[in-house]
Design a protein around this motif. Structure first.
Motif, PDB file in Angstrom:
ATOM      1  N   VAL A 149     -10.096   2.364   5.830  1.00 37.25           N
ATOM      2  CA  VAL A 149      -9.732   3.579   5.111  1.00 37.25           C
ATOM      3  C   VAL A 149      -9.061   3.189   3.798  1.00 37.25           C
ATOM      4  O   VAL A 149      -8.324   2.201   3.730  1.00 37.25           O
ATOM      5  N   ASP A 150      -9.345   3.951   2.739  1.00 40.11           N
ATOM      6  CA  ASP A 150      -8.699   3.694   1.457  1.00 40.11           C
ATOM      7  C   ASP A 150      -7.187   3.837   1.603  1.00 40.11           C
ATOM      8  O   ASP A 150      -6.702   4.823   2.168  1.00 40.11           O
ATOM      9  N   PRO A 151      -6.413   2.884   1.086  1.00 39.08           N
ATOM     10  CA  PRO A 151      -4.952   2.932   1.251  1.00 39.08           C
ATOM     11  C   PRO A 151      -4.324   4.228   0.754  1.00 39.08           C
ATOM     12  O   PRO A 151      -3.452   4.787   1.420  1.00 39.08           O
ATOM     13  N   ALA A 152      -4.740   4.696  -0.412  1.00 38.53           N
ATOM     14  CA  ALA A 152      -4.135   5.911  -0.962  1.00 38.53           C
ATOM     15  C   ALA A 152      -4.441   7.118  -0.084  1.00 38.53           C
ATOM     16  O   ALA A 152      -3.568   7.977   0.136  1.00 38.53           O
ATOM     17  N   THR A 153      -5.661   7.189   0.415  1.00 37.66           N
ATOM     18  CA  THR A 153      -6.034   8.294   1.300  1.00 37.66           C
ATOM     19  C   THR A 153      -5.230   8.243   2.590  1.00 37.66           C
ATOM     20  O   THR A 153      -4.719   9.271   3.057  1.00 37.66           O
ATOM     21  N   PHE A 154      -5.088   7.064   3.141  1.00 37.28           N
ATOM     22  CA  PHE A 154      -4.324   6.917   4.384  1.00 37.28           C
ATOM     23  C   PHE A 154      -2.864   7.260   4.165  1.00 37.28           C
ATOM     24  O   PHE A 154      -2.243   7.939   4.994  1.00 37.28           O
ATOM     25  N   ALA A 155      -2.300   6.838   3.034  1.00 38.35           N
ATOM     26  CA  ALA A 155      -0.896   7.133   2.748  1.00 38.35           C
ATOM     27  C   ALA A 155      -0.674   8.630   2.659  1.00 38.35           C
ATOM     28  O   ALA A 155       0.350   9.153   3.144  1.00 38.35           O
ATOM     29  N   ALA A 156      -1.622   9.346   2.069  1.00 36.50           N
ATOM     30  CA  ALA A 156      -1.492  10.795   1.970  1.00 36.50           C
ATOM     31  C   ALA A 156      -1.527  11.458   3.340  1.00 36.50           C
ATOM     32  O   ALA A 156      -0.783  12.398   3.621  1.00 36.50           O
ATOM     33  N   VAL A 157      -2.399  10.962   4.214  1.00 38.20           N
ATOM     34  CA  VAL A 157      -2.492  11.498   5.575  1.00 38.20           C
ATOM     35  C   VAL A 157      -1.176  11.255   6.318  1.00 38.20           C
ATOM     36  O   VAL A 157      -0.642  12.154   6.977  1.00 38.20           O
ATOM     37  N   ILE A 158      -0.686  10.047   6.235  1.00 40.23           N
ATOM     38  CA  ILE A 158       0.540   9.706   6.959  1.00 40.23           C
ATOM     39  C   ILE A 158       1.725  10.506   6.429  1.00 40.23           C
ATOM     40  O   ILE A 158       2.621  10.892   7.181  1.00 40.23           O
ATOM     41  N   ALA A 159       1.709  10.789   5.137  1.00 43.35           N
ATOM     42  CA  ALA A 159       2.797  11.586   4.533  1.00 43.35           C
ATOM     43  C   ALA A 159       2.661  13.063   4.841  1.00 43.35           C
ATOM     44  O   ALA A 159       3.541  13.864   4.480  1.00 43.35           O
ATOM     45  N   GLY A 160       1.562  13.451   5.498  1.00 44.10           N
ATOM     46  CA  GLY A 160       1.359  14.853   5.838  1.00 44.10           C
ATOM     47  C   GLY A 160       0.907  15.693   4.671  1.00 44.10           C
ATOM     48  O   GLY A 160       1.062  16.918   4.681  1.00 44.10           O
ATOM     49  N   VAL A 169     -28.286   0.241   2.465  1.00 48.74           N
ATOM     50  CA  VAL A 169     -28.410   1.561   1.846  1.00 48.74           C
ATOM     51  C   VAL A 169     -27.152   2.345   2.201  1.00 48.74           C
ATOM     52  O   VAL A 169     -26.909   2.655   3.372  1.00 48.74           O
ATOM     53  N   MET A 170     -26.321   2.651   1.178  1.00 49.09           N
ATOM     54  CA  MET A 170     -25.024   3.282   1.397  1.00 49.09           C
ATOM     55  C   MET A 170     -24.884   4.541   0.559  1.00 49.09           C
ATOM     56  O   MET A 170     -25.397   4.598  -0.561  1.00 49.09           O
ATOM     57  N   PRO A 171     -24.186   5.563   1.058  1.00 45.28           N
ATOM     58  CA  PRO A 171     -23.990   6.790   0.281  1.00 45.28           C
ATOM     59  C   PRO A 171     -23.056   6.562  -0.907  1.00 45.28           C
ATOM     60  O   PRO A 171     -22.110   5.766  -0.825  1.00 45.28           O
ATOM     61  N   ARG A 172     -23.331   7.277  -1.978  1.00 47.21           N
ATOM     62  CA  ARG A 172     -22.505   7.144  -3.183  1.00 47.21           C
ATOM     63  C   ARG A 172     -21.051   7.528  -2.927  1.00 47.21           C
ATOM     64  O   ARG A 172     -20.142   7.040  -3.598  1.00 47.21           O
ATOM     65  N   ASP A 173     -20.821   8.430  -1.960  1.00 49.75           N
ATOM     66  CA  ASP A 173     -19.462   8.881  -1.699  1.00 49.75           C
ATOM     67  C   ASP A 173     -18.779   8.096  -0.583  1.00 49.75           C
ATOM     68  O   ASP A 173     -17.757   8.528  -0.052  1.00 49.75           O
ATOM     69  N   ALA A 174     -19.323   6.944  -0.216  1.00 48.36           N
ATOM     70  CA  ALA A 174     -18.651   6.103   0.781  1.00 48.36           C
ATOM     71  C   ALA A 174     -17.293   5.655   0.237  1.00 48.36           C
ATOM     72  O   ALA A 174     -17.126   5.477  -0.979  1.00 48.36           O
ATOM     73  N   PRO A 175     -16.295   5.487   1.097  1.00 47.98           N
ATOM     74  CA  PRO A 175     -14.988   5.027   0.622  1.00 47.98           C
ATOM     75  C   PRO A 175     -15.103   3.717  -0.149  1.00 47.98           C
ATOM     76  O   PRO A 175     -15.847   2.804   0.247  1.00 47.98           O
ATOM     77  N   ALA A 176     -14.351   3.627  -1.227  1.00 49.63           N
ATOM     78  CA  ALA A 176     -14.407   2.431  -2.075  1.00 49.63           C
ATOM     79  C   ALA A 176     -14.073   1.173  -1.280  1.00 49.63           C
ATOM     80  O   ALA A 176     -14.644   0.105  -1.530  1.00 49.63           O
ATOM     81  N   VAL A 177     -13.158   1.286  -0.321  1.00 51.19           N
ATOM     82  CA  VAL A 177     -12.771   0.112   0.459  1.00 51.19           C
ATOM     83  C   VAL A 177     -13.959  -0.436   1.232  1.00 51.19           C
ATOM     84  O   VAL A 177     -14.089  -1.659   1.415  1.00 51.19           O
TER      85      VAL A 177
END
Length: 332
Positions: free
Chosen positions: A319-330, A108-116
């Motif tokens: 973590v989703d790659p795109a989300t992580f890339a945004a975090v790392i890029a500040g 049972v998983m939430p609909r908003d769980a990360p796609a990864v």
């Protein structure tokens, strides 16, 4: 939001024990090598020790509790399969164990769980049932699935076997710190959702100060420990990137251990979590998801005092790659 208090699930048949942690640790030693323990120099010059549970086969420590619980099932229980509740890390741990043991697993998983996390759980062969985490009770859904199918519930944290399995993180850590840091840990800082890892570490590292860390607004464990009774999150909790730590409230089986060992928790902001993710990549070359970086965030923000034998659990790296890339890029 529906009432999050876990009144509709059966109570655990026993309490978790240190002997159970040691038994789980022996199982893990036969299954997988220990995750690395890495020294980390903080900006103020202090050195702490980071246990990289993000490098587990499923990218998180959750494989430990799932394996301990599921290998203790008898033949009839294994034939009936298992049901779990998870935003993704426990889901993958259960799915990984189920595939290795030849069992069916429904998560049972939430609909908003990360796609990864959703994709990885499906890839491991589990069936997924989606729910709205702010409008539905995942525990009620899991209960109904178990009643309808006869499957065994493997809860993400409210289960003595799961707590003991997570505690195997601590027994590994104790041995590694003895070798690498000159002695057992004096303090262990860990991310906290429902308290399975924190309770397991308290059992495993009984002489250490175990500090659970939650995201602000989802810090029900902190508030519960301060109040001396279980308190759920508020009616309108804020958004958080720490999906792995979005639990509505701890369970009595977890709370009893944390309270008995005198744990005190702290909370961190979203900005502090992002800074910790960037620091882990820059200094340790590790990809750490937001929830997995919460403990490091607390240390970097000065919310937890450290000494030469302070350990930090980096609990997950999914973590989703795109989300992580945004975090790392500040790009906050």
């Amino acid at each position: 939001m529906t009432n999050p208090i876990p009144v509709d699930l059966p109570q655990p048949e026993r309490a978790p024990t240190r002997d159970g942690v040691l038994r789980a640790s022996a199982k893990m030693a036969e299954l997988l090598p220990p995750t690395p323990l890495l020294p980390l120099d903080l900006p103020d010059g202090a050195t702490v020790w980071c246990k990289a549970e993000s490098l587990q086969p499923v990218g998180a420590f959750k494989i430990r509790g799932a394996w301990h619980r599921m290998t203790d099932l008898d033949a009839a229980e294994r034939a009936s399969g298992v049901v779990a509740v998870s935003s993704g890390n426990h889901a993958q741990g259960v799915a990984w164990a189920a595939r290795r043991l030849g069992m069916a697993a429904t998560i049972v998983m939430p609909r908003d769980a990360p796609a990864v996390k959703l994709d990885a759980t499906r890839a491991l062969g589990a069936e997924i049932v989606l729910y709205d985490r702010m409008a539905e009770s995942r525990d009620a859904i899991a209960r109904d699935l178990c009643q309808r199918t006869g499957a065994v519930l493997v809860h993400a944290y409210g289960d003595p076997w799961v707590i003991e399995g997570q505690g195997s993180t601590g027994t590994e850590l104790m041995a590694q710190m003895e070798r690498q840091a000159g002695g057992a840990p004096t303090r262990v800082v860990c991310p906290c959702g429902g308290g399975g890892l924190a309770a397991g570490l308290a059992l495993a590292c009984a002489d250490a100060d175990v500090v659970p860390v939650e995201p602000e607004g989802w810090d029900d464990v902190r508030r519960s420990l301060e109040a001396g009774r279980i308190l759920p999150i508020g009616a309108n909790p804020p958004r958080t990137a720490c999906d792995a730590l979005q639990t509505p409230c701890t369970f009595p089986v977890n709370f009893a251990v944390m309270q008995a060992h005198g744990l005190r928790a702290v909370a961190v902001s979203e900005a502090e979590v992002r800074a910790a993710q960037r620091f882990a990549l820059a200094k340790l070359r590790l990809v750490v998801e937001p929830g997995g970086a919460a403990a490091l965030a607390a240390v970097l923000a000065g919310k937890v005092a450290v000494d030469a034998r302070t350990a930090i659990i980096l609990s997950g790296g999914n973590v989703d790659p795109a989300t992580f890339a945004a975090v790392i890029a500040g790009q906050d």
